[in-house]
Design an enzyme around this catalytic site. Structure first.
Site, short mmCIF file in Angstrom:
data_model
loop_
_atom_site.label_atom_id
_atom_site.label_comp_id
_atom_site.label_asym_id
_atom_site.label_seq_id
_atom_site.Cartn_x
_atom_site.Cartn_y
_atom_site.Cartn_z
N TYR A 1 -2.18 -5.84 17.02
CA TYR A 1 -2.38 -5.07 16.10
C TYR A 1 -3.68 -4.25 16.11
O TYR A 1 -3.63 -3.23 15.75
CB TYR A 1 -2.55 -6.14 14.70
CG TYR A 1 -2.42 -5.45 13.61
CD1 TYR A 1 -1.61 -4.77 12.88
CD2 TYR A 1 -3.72 -5.17 12.78
CE1 TYR A 1 -1.60 -4.17 11.57
CE2 TYR A 1 -3.83 -4.79 11.53
CZ TYR A 1 -2.62 -4.29 10.86
OH TYR A 1 -2.84 -3.50 9.66
N GLN B 1 -5.45 -10.93 16.61
CA GLN B 1 -4.32 -9.62 16.43
C GLN B 1 -4.91 -8.83 17.54
O GLN B 1 -5.08 -7.40 17.45
CB GLN B 1 -5.18 -9.17 15.31
CG GLN B 1 -4.16 -9.70 13.98
CD GLN B 1 -4.29 -9.15 12.81
OE1 GLN B 1 -5.41 -8.42 12.56
NE2 GLN B 1 -3.34 -9.31 11.66
N GLY C 1 3.85 -0.37 9.06
CA GLY C 1 3.20 -1.26 10.14
C GLY C 1 3.47 -2.75 9.91
O GLY C 1 4.20 -3.19 8.86
N ILE C 2 3.23 -3.57 10.89
CA ILE C 2 3.94 -4.79 10.94
C ILE C 2 2.76 -5.93 11.58
O ILE C 2 2.01 -5.21 12.28
CB ILE C 2 5.24 -5.16 11.56
CG1 ILE C 2 5.26 -5.18 13.09
CG2 ILE C 2 6.29 -4.43 10.78
CD1 ILE C 2 6.46 -5.27 14.02
N THR C 3 2.79 -7.08 11.62
CA THR C 3 1.64 -7.83 12.37
C THR C 3 2.92 -8.81 12.89
O THR C 3 3.91 -9.32 12.38
CB THR C 3 0.75 -8.62 11.58
OG1 THR C 3 1.58 -9.35 10.62
CG2 THR C 3 -0.09 -7.74 10.91
N GLY D 1 -9.69 -2.23 4.27
CA GLY D 1 -9.86 -3.81 4.44
C GLY D 1 -8.83 -4.70 3.92
O GLY D 1 -7.37 -4.50 4.07
N TYR D 2 -9.52 -5.76 3.45
CA TYR D 2 -8.52 -6.60 2.91
C TYR D 2 -7.98 -6.24 1.35
O TYR D 2 -8.70 -6.20 0.72
CB TYR D 2 -8.91 -8.09 2.91
CG TYR D 2 -9.08 -8.78 4.14
CD1 TYR D 2 -7.99 -9.32 4.89
CD2 TYR D 2 -10.24 -8.55 5.02
CE1 TYR D 2 -8.19 -9.94 6.05
CE2 TYR D 2 -10.19 -9.04 6.30
CZ TYR D 2 -9.25 -9.70 6.82
OH TYR D 2 -9.23 -10.21 8.07
N ASP E 1 1.15 -11.96 14.71
CA ASP E 1 -0.26 -12.50 15.14
C ASP E 1 0.14 -13.62 15.99
O ASP E 1 1.04 -14.44 16.23
CB ASP E 1 -0.83 -13.06 13.83
CG ASP E 1 -1.40 -11.82 12.89
OD1 ASP E 1 -1.21 -10.64 13.42
OD2 ASP E 1 -1.67 -12.17 11.84
N ILE F 1 0.77 -1.48 -0.04
CA ILE F 1 -0.02 -0.08 0.08
C ILE F 1 0.85 1.07 -0.04
O ILE F 1 0.58 2.16 -0.69
CB ILE F 1 -0.98 0.08 1.29
CG1 ILE F 1 -2.02 -1.00 1.07
CG2 ILE F 1 -1.66 1.66 1.36
CD1 ILE F 1 -2.92 -1.22 2.23
#
Length: 241
Positions: free
Chosen positions: A147, A144, A84-86, A178-179, A88, A14
């Protein structure tokens, strides 16, 4: 004279689409990144933009990065907090580093980056700050908690900062995707992906360029009456009244 835009996490996914759109719209663009030098070099060459390396979770890195950008282009007037990162995992199994890493990159970065530019924006009576949140910061998501908490905090940060700076010609807004069809989705199994798409009313993933279009609108000079808002760009998957 062209305005200068700095996009964190701006060389992939993105962020790259945002960098490309702002460059096409006539801005001087600098894209921040943390580790993938090959992707950064490719983005710099293909988009003809500046790239600057650093960890948005570290105040000193952000200070240095903004100084480098302003030395080349002049004052940063548009800031897009996209990095940003995840990490999970279900909360009852989550390790401290999973929590702290996500909060550092997704939430602490808002202070670290925005603090570098806000005084200059106030002095010039102009600024555009766009924070890239997430649908999961609006509705939450199992696995999450870290997150979702950080992305929800981003929305609160946006609303408060917007109120503080509205009279100074500075707008602060969020986009909550969203996704989205990026490389982050490549590892999702086909059956899981089918279930995700099945829950999206428009029956498809979003495209990074569609998020970039939201950002491009919010940073325009004539978008000055929109501040403290969150654009939910999720194909109708989650609707707020």
């Amino acid at each position: 004279m062209a305005r200068t835009a700095l996009v964190t996490g701006g060389t992939r996914g993105i962020g790259r689409a945002i960098s490309a759109r702002l460059k096409a719209d006539g801005f001087n663009v600098a894209a921040g990144y943390s580790g993938n030098d090959d992707a950064a070099r490719a983005t710099a060459d293909e988009l003809d933009i500046m790239v600057v390396k650093g960890n948005v979770g570290k105040f000193e890195d952000c200070q240095r990065a903004v100084a480098e950008v302003e030395e080349r282009f002049g004052p940063v007037e548009i800031l897009v907090n996209n990095a940003g990162i995840t990490r999970d995992g279900f909360f009852h199994k989550m390790q401290p580093e999973q929590w702290s890493q996500v909060v550092s990159v997704n939430m602490d970065s808002l202070f670290n980056m925005t603090r570098q530019v806000i005084e200059g924006m106030r002095e010039r009576n102009f600024g555009r700050i766009v924070n890239i949140s997430s649908i999961n910061g609006q509705k939450g998501q199992a696995g999450q908690t870290n997150y979702s908490a950080a992305k929800a905090g981003m929305i609160g940060f946006t609303k408060a900062l917007a109120q503080e700076n509205a009279r100074k010609g500075i707008t602060v807004n969020c986009v909550a995707p969203g996704y989205i069809n990026t490389e982050m989705m490549d590892s999702i199994p086909e059956n899981v992906m089918a279930a995700i798409v099945g829950n999206i009313p428009v029956a498809r993933l979003g495209e990074a360029e569609e998020i970039a279009a939201c950002v491009a609108f919010l940073v325009r000079d004539d978008a000055s009456f929109i501040t403290g808002s969150t654009i939910s760009a999720n194909g109708g998957q989650y609707m707020l009244g």
